[in-house]
Design an enzyme around this catalytic site. Structure first.
Site, PDB file in Angstrom:
ATOM      1  N   GLU A  78       0.821  -1.217   0.000  1.00 34.30           N
ATOM      2  CA  GLU A  78       0.000   0.000   0.000  1.00 34.30           C
ATOM      3  C   GLU A  78       0.851   1.262   0.000  1.00 34.30           C
ATOM      4  O   GLU A  78       0.646   2.177  -0.802  1.00 34.30           O
ATOM      5  CB  GLU A  78      -0.925   0.013   1.214  1.00 34.30           C
ATOM      6  N   ASP A 100      -0.680  -5.026   3.063  1.00 40.49           N
ATOM      7  CA  ASP A 100      -1.222  -3.851   3.737  1.00 40.49           C
ATOM      8  C   ASP A 100      -0.659  -3.863   5.152  1.00 40.49           C
ATOM      9  O   ASP A 100      -1.067  -4.680   5.973  1.00 40.49           O
ATOM     10  CB  ASP A 100      -2.756  -3.887   3.766  1.00 40.49           C
ATOM     11  N   ILE A 110      -0.891  -1.818   7.733  1.00 35.08           N
ATOM     12  CA  ILE A 110      -1.923  -1.567   8.744  1.00 35.08           C
ATOM     13  C   ILE A 110      -3.238  -1.393   8.004  1.00 35.08           C
ATOM     14  O   ILE A 110      -3.482  -0.352   7.380  1.00 35.08           O
ATOM     15  CB  ILE A 110      -1.656  -0.291   9.579  1.00 35.08           C
ATOM     16  N   ASP A 111      -4.066  -2.435   8.019  1.00 33.93           N
ATOM     17  CA  ASP A 111      -5.407  -2.282   7.446  1.00 33.93           C
ATOM     18  C   ASP A 111      -6.290  -1.783   8.587  1.00 33.93           C
ATOM     19  O   ASP A 111      -6.441  -2.460   9.605  1.00 33.93           O
ATOM     20  CB  ASP A 111      -5.926  -3.603   6.880  1.00 33.93           C
ATOM     21  N   THR A 144      -6.057   1.956   9.116  1.00 36.49           N
ATOM     22  CA  THR A 144      -5.180   3.047   9.572  1.00 36.49           C
ATOM     23  C   THR A 144      -5.949   4.121  10.329  1.00 36.49           C
ATOM     24  O   THR A 144      -5.480   4.629  11.356  1.00 36.49           O
ATOM     25  CB  THR A 144      -4.433   3.681   8.382  1.00 36.49           C
ATOM     26  N   ASP A 148      -6.043  -4.451   0.598  1.00 39.18           N
ATOM     27  CA  ASP A 148      -7.009  -4.615   1.696  1.00 39.18           C
ATOM     28  C   ASP A 148      -7.682  -5.981   1.665  1.00 39.18           C
ATOM     29  O   ASP A 148      -8.087  -6.501   2.709  1.00 39.18           O
ATOM     30  CB  ASP A 148      -8.116  -3.552   1.590  1.00 39.18           C
TER      31      ASP A 148
HETATM   32  C1  LIP Z   1      -9.095   0.756   4.623  1.00 37.35           C
HETATM   33  C2  LIP Z   1      -9.957  -0.403   4.175  1.00 37.35           C
HETATM   34  C3  LIP Z   1     -11.437  -0.070   4.316  1.00 37.35           C
HETATM   35  C4  LIP Z   1     -11.776   1.178   3.535  1.00 37.35           C
HETATM   36  C5  LIP Z   1     -10.925   2.342   4.007  1.00 37.35           C
HETATM   37  C6  LIP Z   1      -9.427   2.032   3.892  1.00 37.35           C
HETATM   38  P1  LIP Z   1      -6.501   1.149   5.063  1.00 37.35           P
HETATM   39  O1  LIP Z   1      -7.755   0.396   4.365  1.00 37.35           O
HETATM   40  O2  LIP Z   1      -9.652  -1.527   4.947  1.00 37.35           O
HETATM   41  O3  LIP Z   1     -12.218  -1.141   3.843  1.00 37.35           O
HETATM   42  O4  LIP Z   1     -13.142   1.476   3.706  1.00 37.35           O
HETATM   43  O5  LIP Z   1     -11.223   3.472   3.207  1.00 37.35           O
HETATM   44  O6  LIP Z   1      -9.107   1.899   2.535  1.00 37.35           O
HETATM   45  O7  LIP Z   1      -6.357   2.449   4.314  1.00 37.35           O
HETATM   46  O8  LIP Z   1      -6.827   1.374   6.501  1.00 37.35           O
HETATM   47  O9  LIP Z   1      -5.326   0.249   4.835  1.00 37.35           O
END
Ligand code: LIP
Length: 281
Positions: free
Chosen positions: A70, A90, A92-93, A95, A220
């Site tokens: 990412e 990713d 930190i999914d 964030t 993600d």
């Molecule tokens: C997040 C995703 C989530 C989406 C957020 C963001 P991140 O990923 O897991 O589904 O709605 O906009 O993209 O940015 O925290 O890695």
């Protein structure tokens, strides 16, 4: 039969666990928050540090492998999936959750060969839940087998989704139209963990019947897509048909009946693809 990628998957699990420890420790610190595509598309130094830790650990062991990360893509690297062994990361999914200490953050690592995800690892750090799946060999949480919900009736279901980071009024209108349509089927409830990866693990665990979203990215959902499939679930595009992990559109459900019912209610749109060429400056 010996599994060609078992050793590689074990490295991914170790890397995810180490990364998760760094993320949890960083939650105690004052987090320096930066933005990417908009004021609500957040990133921190921990995202960048963790991604580099994972990539460096892989390069030492598998120097010919490729990466889609990412924060590497955010820094200008191309997001193209080839037939080569590729790690889709990713760091930190969730964030935004991390920045606000909303307690759902995950490290997501998928491994693709010939454009097919061979294994997926999602480590929900604060829950200390290691979700894993190897293609054709099932899905697990901390070593215990996962199975999607057996529910066939959408009106007895809980559905997960996210509002995403777009604040474009037209996109937001469509997101809310889809949400209203699904809520008023009616379903028992709508939930969102704030991270696609954990939402997909909730589908695989049978905690929700489905997760859908338009706007998330391949990093993600790549690992979660295999975890859902190996737990007996199905993946679909938001307009039906095969899911395309680069399209930023997905329905992940316990079965085709639920998936197709959700597709009927989604007011679909097509965000820029992850593999679109970067806009000319
Ligand atoms: C997040 C995703 C989530 C989406 C957020 C963001 P991140 O990923 O897991 O589904 O709605 O906009 O993209 O940015 O925290 O890695």
């Amino acid at each position: 039969m010996a599994d060609r990628w078992q050793n590689t998957m074990e490295h991914a699990v170790s890397a995810a666990r180490r990364a998760g420890q760094v993320v949890c420790e960083a939650l105690q610190d004052d987090r320096k928050v930066m933005t990417k595509s908009s004021s609500v598309d957040l990133v921190t130094q921990t995202d960048q540090k963790v991604e580099q830790l994972i990539i460096q650990s892989v390069k030492e062991k598998f120097p010919t492998h490729r990466f889609i990360g990412e924060e590497s893509v955010a820094a200008g690297e191309v997001c193209v999936l080839t037939d080569d062994p590729t790690w889709i990361i990713d760091p930190i999914d969730g964030t935004t959750n991390f920045v606000h200490t909303f307690p759902f953050v995950a490290v997501s690592i998928a491994f693709s060969v010939n454009k097919q995800v061979e294994f997926g690892v999602v480590y929900s750090c604060l829950e200390d839940k290691m979700f894993t799946a190897r293609r054709g060999r099932g899905a697990f949480c901390n070593g215990k087998p996962l199975q999607v919900s057996g529910q066939e009736d959408i009106k007895q279901s809980v559905i997960a989704t996210e509002f995403g980071s777009s604040r474009d009024p037209e996109a937001v209108d469509k997101i809310f139209t889809s949400l209203k349509n699904i809520l008023c089927i009616p379903v028992h409830g709508v939930r969102g963990a704030g991270t696609a990866a954990i939402n997909m693990c909730l589908v695989a665990s049978g905690c929700v019947e489905a997760y859908y979203e338009i706007g998330m990215h391949i990093w993600d959902v790549a690992a979660g897509s295999l975890i859902v499939s190996e737990a007996g679930g199905v993946l679909m595009d938001v307009e039906g048909g095969a899911v395309d992990l680069m399209s930023r559109r997905i329905v992940a459900a316990n079965n085709g009946t639920i998936a197709e019912r959700i597709v009927k209610e989604i007011d679909a749109f097509s965000p820029p693809r992850d593999d679109d060429p970067p806009p000319q400056k």
